[in-house]
Design an enzyme around this catalytic site. Sequence first.
Site, PDB file in Angstrom:
ATOM      1  N   ARG A 159      53.962  39.613  30.248  1.00  0.00           N
ATOM      2  CA  ARG A 159      54.182  39.454  28.812  1.00  0.00           C
ATOM      3  C   ARG A 159      54.676  38.035  28.560  1.00  0.00           C
ATOM      4  O   ARG A 159      55.408  37.470  29.378  1.00  0.00           O
ATOM      5  CB  ARG A 159      55.233  40.459  28.299  1.00  0.00           C
ATOM      6  CG  ARG A 159      54.758  41.895  28.201  1.00  0.00           C
ATOM      7  CD  ARG A 159      53.717  42.086  27.102  1.00  0.00           C
ATOM      8  NE  ARG A 159      53.292  43.470  26.953  1.00  0.00           N
ATOM      9  CZ  ARG A 159      52.215  44.005  27.533  1.00  0.00           C
ATOM     10  NH1 ARG A 159      51.455  43.272  28.328  1.00  0.00           N
ATOM     11  NH2 ARG A 159      51.895  45.270  27.328  1.00  0.00           N
ATOM     12  N   GLU A 177      51.290  36.242  20.041  1.00  0.00           N
ATOM     13  CA  GLU A 177      49.846  36.264  20.307  1.00  0.00           C
ATOM     14  C   GLU A 177      49.097  36.497  19.003  1.00  0.00           C
ATOM     15  O   GLU A 177      49.392  37.494  18.328  1.00  0.00           O
ATOM     16  CB  GLU A 177      49.508  37.389  21.286  1.00  0.00           C
ATOM     17  CG  GLU A 177      49.865  37.038  22.710  1.00  0.00           C
ATOM     18  CD  GLU A 177      49.777  38.211  23.664  1.00  0.00           C
ATOM     19  OE1 GLU A 177      49.307  39.291  23.242  1.00  0.00           O
ATOM     20  OE2 GLU A 177      50.187  38.068  24.801  1.00  0.00           O
ATOM     21  N   HIS A 217      45.098  37.579  26.073  1.00  0.00           N
ATOM     22  CA  HIS A 217      45.564  38.905  26.520  1.00  0.00           C
ATOM     23  C   HIS A 217      44.362  39.831  26.806  1.00  0.00           C
ATOM     24  O   HIS A 217      44.167  40.834  26.136  1.00  0.00           O
ATOM     25  CB  HIS A 217      46.482  39.530  25.450  1.00  0.00           C
ATOM     26  CG  HIS A 217      47.363  40.626  25.997  1.00  0.00           C
ATOM     27  ND1 HIS A 217      48.617  40.868  25.520  1.00  0.00           N
ATOM     28  CD2 HIS A 217      47.175  41.546  26.967  1.00  0.00           C
ATOM     29  CE1 HIS A 217      49.167  41.882  26.161  1.00  0.00           C
ATOM     30  NE2 HIS A 217      48.296  42.315  27.057  1.00  0.00           N
TER      31      HIS A 217
HETATM   32  O1  LIG Z   1      50.189  46.638  29.055  1.00  0.00           O
HETATM   33  C1  LIG Z   1      49.026  46.579  29.449  1.00  0.00           C
HETATM   34  O2  LIG Z   1      48.565  47.356  30.272  1.00  0.00           O
HETATM   35  C2  LIG Z   1      48.098  45.539  28.915  1.00  0.00           C
HETATM   36  O3  LIG Z   1      48.771  44.387  28.616  1.00  0.00           O
HETATM   37  C3  LIG Z   1      47.362  46.075  27.717  1.00  0.00           C
HETATM   38  O4  LIG Z   1      48.172  46.030  26.596  1.00  0.00           O
END
Ligand SMILES: O=C(O)[C@H](O)CO
Length: 423
Positions: A339, A368, A387
């Site tokens: 993240r 994002e 992402h």
């Molecule tokens: O958390 C997750 O698996 C990916 O980032 C998809 O949101």
Amino acid sequence: MQAAAVGRGVPGRLCAVRSCAQAELRQLSDLGTSVTMCDRGVCVTEIRKLLAVDSSGSAITSHVHHCQKRNVDYTQSYKTGPSSAGGQTRNVPKIMAEQELPGVLILDIGGTHGVLENLVAFLKKHFRLITMKEFLENKKEMSKKIQSVFMFECRPTIDRELLESLPNLKVIANSGVGVDHLDLKMISNFGVKVTNTPHAVADSTADIGMALMLASARRLVEGCQISISRDTKYFAVDWLGVEVTRATLGIIGMGNIGYKVAQRAKAFEMKILYHNRNQRKKEEEQAVGAHYCEKIEDLLQQSDFVMLVVNLTPETCKLIGKRELGLMKPTATLINISRGAVIDQDALVEALQKKVIMAAALDVTYPEPLPRDHPLLKLDNIIITPHIGTATVQAIRMMAEEAITNMLAVLNGQPIPSEVFPR
Ligand SMILES: O=C(O)[C@H](O)CO
């Protein structure tokens, strides 16, 4: 398995299925097969294949015996009801009308993308789908029907107001492993469970980690731009990359995804270091030949590539800041597939500008997308993707399957494969 007495006095078959479309249920019933829903057993694609090769249904019966030998758990009985056929009593599975299916509120499935359409069709086999628009237009009637919320993306999140308006809500099924966008404590106070999909996302997310590492090391984006501009002044020796093979990779967060990255890195003969905050993973270490760094500092100092694969929690927020970047080699690359907020982005901008580290490759940022004028977008030693860790046809399908399995388990009072608990 005990054969059920069905169809014109002829001993019939008992077929265990995990999930089955209404068309298949009808077909099975026409073959004189009574149907049992089970936790793990025959999935709908297998049923379809078996029906295609054996219209008598006996292949299904033998498959069921095979599953039984492998100790498959046949738990929940699908409701069967007697009906008359040619004056004889048969067991006919009750086909659930759409209205009777548990309601699932769909959050944020937009667009008309083919994959999403498939996903909706798949969900429809088990649930009555209620879109946000439908819910908002007819809140009074719809709110009582909704037992599940299916989240395809992290946005929009679930707020108190929504929870208050869904009195029969039992589960929020998140498609994806990260649940940092959800207030788990608040949701749990409403007696609602949260599930995620850690297995479905692992391969595709590990792949994007490798793709970013390779693309950054071999300067693929620049190479592509040179080709597109057809600039003949460039020679490869002017913009040499570095090799991933036999380099040192430091994985921060050896969970499902981190381990998949390590498996891939092993094929590149990389030296693999890893750091986990809480748990040393001895089995994984042995399987891929990884070395555990108790101190994150040791990993940062020794790695040519540092890959972030942790969940975002209060403890991992800004885990990589100015101090940590300063510990990394000036030739190192930072890759983030977790993240955005795991990195202090201001510190990263400075480190990249001053060449404290060589490069960064990010699939996640904060926010994002980044605002158009964000300084990260102005650097030439960075790759940023929007992402897309789980953006594959296979991962989306598997996430839906995993989320559906979780939702059905909660609604049927069975053990929940991937429940997420408030910390
Ligand atoms: O958390 C997750 O698996 C990916 O980032 C998809 O949101």
